[in-house]
Design a protein around this motif. Structure first.
Motif, short mmCIF file in Angstrom:
data_model
loop_
_atom_site.label_atom_id
_atom_site.label_comp_id
_atom_site.label_asym_id
_atom_site.label_seq_id
_atom_site.Cartn_x
_atom_site.Cartn_y
_atom_site.Cartn_z
N LEU A 1 0.81 -1.22 0.00
CA LEU A 1 0.00 0.00 0.00
C LEU A 1 0.85 1.27 0.00
N ILE A 2 2.09 1.13 0.44
CA ILE A 2 2.98 2.30 0.48
C ILE A 2 3.47 2.66 -0.92
N PHE A 3 3.64 1.64 -1.78
CA PHE A 3 4.29 1.87 -3.06
C PHE A 3 3.40 1.63 -4.28
N ILE A 4 2.33 0.84 -4.13
CA ILE A 4 1.55 0.39 -5.29
C ILE A 4 0.12 0.88 -5.18
N PRO A 5 -0.48 1.35 -6.29
CA PRO A 5 -1.90 1.74 -6.27
C PRO A 5 -2.78 0.58 -5.81
N SER A 6 -3.78 0.88 -5.00
CA SER A 6 -4.60 -0.18 -4.41
C SER A 6 -5.31 -1.03 -5.46
N GLN A 7 -5.66 -0.43 -6.62
CA GLN A 7 -6.35 -1.20 -7.66
C GLN A 7 -5.47 -2.31 -8.22
N LEU A 8 -4.18 -2.05 -8.33
CA LEU A 8 -3.24 -3.04 -8.86
C LEU A 8 -2.73 -3.97 -7.78
N LEU A 9 -2.74 -3.49 -6.54
CA LEU A 9 -2.15 -4.25 -5.43
C LEU A 9 -2.82 -5.61 -5.23
N ILE A 10 -4.14 -5.65 -5.33
CA ILE A 10 -4.87 -6.90 -5.09
C ILE A 10 -4.39 -8.01 -6.02
N LEU A 11 -4.25 -7.68 -7.30
CA LEU A 11 -3.82 -8.68 -8.28
C LEU A 11 -2.38 -9.11 -8.02
N LEU A 12 -1.49 -8.16 -7.78
CA LEU A 12 -0.08 -8.48 -7.56
C LEU A 12 0.12 -9.32 -6.30
N VAL A 13 -0.55 -8.95 -5.23
CA VAL A 13 -0.42 -9.70 -3.98
C VAL A 13 -0.97 -11.11 -4.14
N THR A 14 -2.08 -11.25 -4.87
CA THR A 14 -2.66 -12.57 -5.11
C THR A 14 -1.67 -13.48 -5.84
N ILE A 15 -1.07 -12.98 -6.91
CA ILE A 15 -0.12 -13.78 -7.70
C ILE A 15 1.12 -14.11 -6.87
N LEU A 16 1.68 -13.09 -6.21
CA LEU A 16 2.91 -13.29 -5.44
C LEU A 16 2.68 -14.23 -4.26
N SER A 17 1.54 -14.10 -3.59
CA SER A 17 1.24 -14.96 -2.45
C SER A 17 1.08 -16.42 -2.88
N CYS A 18 0.44 -16.64 -4.03
CA CYS A 18 0.29 -18.00 -4.56
C CYS A 18 1.66 -18.63 -4.83
N ILE A 19 2.53 -17.85 -5.46
CA ILE A 19 3.87 -18.36 -5.78
C ILE A 19 4.64 -18.68 -4.51
N LEU A 20 4.66 -17.75 -3.56
CA LEU A 20 5.38 -17.95 -2.31
C LEU A 20 4.78 -19.09 -1.50
N GLY A 21 3.44 -19.21 -1.53
CA GLY A 21 2.79 -20.30 -0.81
C GLY A 21 3.22 -21.66 -1.34
N VAL A 22 3.30 -21.79 -2.66
CA VAL A 22 3.74 -23.05 -3.27
C VAL A 22 5.20 -23.34 -2.91
N VAL A 23 6.04 -22.31 -2.96
CA VAL A 23 7.46 -22.47 -2.62
C VAL A 23 7.62 -22.93 -1.17
N ILE A 24 6.90 -22.27 -0.25
CA ILE A 24 6.98 -22.62 1.18
C ILE A 24 6.46 -24.03 1.42
N LYS A 25 5.38 -24.40 0.75
CA LYS A 25 4.81 -25.73 0.93
C LYS A 25 5.79 -26.81 0.48
N ASN A 26 6.37 -26.62 -0.70
CA ASN A 26 7.31 -27.63 -1.24
C ASN A 26 8.61 -27.69 -0.46
N ALA A 27 9.02 -26.54 0.09
CA ALA A 27 10.31 -26.48 0.80
C ALA A 27 10.23 -26.99 2.24
N PHE A 28 9.11 -26.75 2.89
CA PHE A 28 9.04 -27.03 4.33
C PHE A 28 7.92 -27.99 4.75
N PHE A 29 6.98 -28.27 3.84
CA PHE A 29 5.86 -29.13 4.23
C PHE A 29 5.74 -30.34 3.30
#
Length: 235
Positions: A207-235
């Motif tokens: 929210l500090i750097f990215i317009p809120s309209q674009l933030l939702i999409l970017l956070v969704t994509i990035l969170s999915c990627i990081l979630g998969v990485v964390i799952k495969n690495a630690f779970f």
């Protein structure tokens, strides 16, 4: 919830979210009316656009005199997450025909997506058109009717912000998140908690750097990627 995929079961399982739609729809109608939009246009917005958070953005941008192009682009960016949600839901209804999949995708919302994910945990990752379409139609009808009622009521409310109506959308998402976490037995609770905290952190910083309209999409994509990485690495 149970593992039955009948329309009658869908009616019962959709009822908890109906109250959320009522609250948010009323809030939208009141806010839109306060912004100077008449009741007919409020209802048409819900009928045609049918995008809760995006409709609030539309009203805000309309009230501040933004161009149609800017409003259209903002709504697209906010709703772009539906592409990801549709891709997630598609494998659950791949046995249905193309036209039925198009119908389901057209009326897909955050709430019906959350219900579908919760239901799929009990049905061995399978859904059908009858159950899913019933959920969508109930949600759609409730949203449109509550928006109209909110617009009519909004004629008598001059300052909707003092009633905290804008929090209705947030409260509903909190409830849906809770249901998703407690019903998803396929993923460890710790992993889900980590991803939720990760999303919170990304949104806070973003929210500090990215317009809120674009933030939702970017956070969704990035969170999915990081979630998969964390799952495969630690779970």
């Amino acid at each position: 919830m149970n593992n039955e995929l009948k329309a009658t079961v869908a009616v019962r399982e959709t009822l908890p979210t109906v109250f959320g739609y009522l609250g948010i729809g009323l809030a939208f109608g009141i806010v839109a009316r306060a912004a100077g939009i008449n009741s007919l246009l409020v209802t048409l917005t819900s009928l045609i656009t049918y995008a809760g958070s995006a409709q609030f953005i539309m009203v805000g941008m309309f009230a501040t005199g933004n161009s149609i192009l800017a409003i259209t682009l903002s709504v697209f960016l906010v709703n772009a997450r539906m592409i990801l949600m549709s891709m997630t839901v598609a494998p659950l209804v791949k046995h249905e025909s193309l036209i039925k999949n198009v119908i389901l995708g057209t009326l897909l919302t955050d709430e019906s997506f959350a219900l579908a994910m919760n239901k799929s945990n009990l049905t061995n990752r399978q859904l059908n058109f009858s159950w899913f379409n019933t959920v969508n139609l109930i949600s759609y009808a409730t949203w449109v009717c509550s928006s109209l009622i909110g617009a009519l009521v909004g004629s008598y409310i001059q300052d909707p912000e003092k009633y905290g109506l804008s929090f209705a959308l947030i409260a509903m998402f909190i409830g849906l998140l809770y249901l998703q976490i407690i019903n998803d037995r396929a993923l460890p609770l710790l992993l889900q908690a980590i991803v939720v905290l990760l999303v919170f952190g990304l949104v806070f910083v973003g929210l500090i750097f990215i317009p809120s309209q674009l933030l939702i999409l970017l956070v969704t994509i990035l969170s999915c990627i990081l979630g998969v990485v964390i799952k495969n690495a630690f779970f």
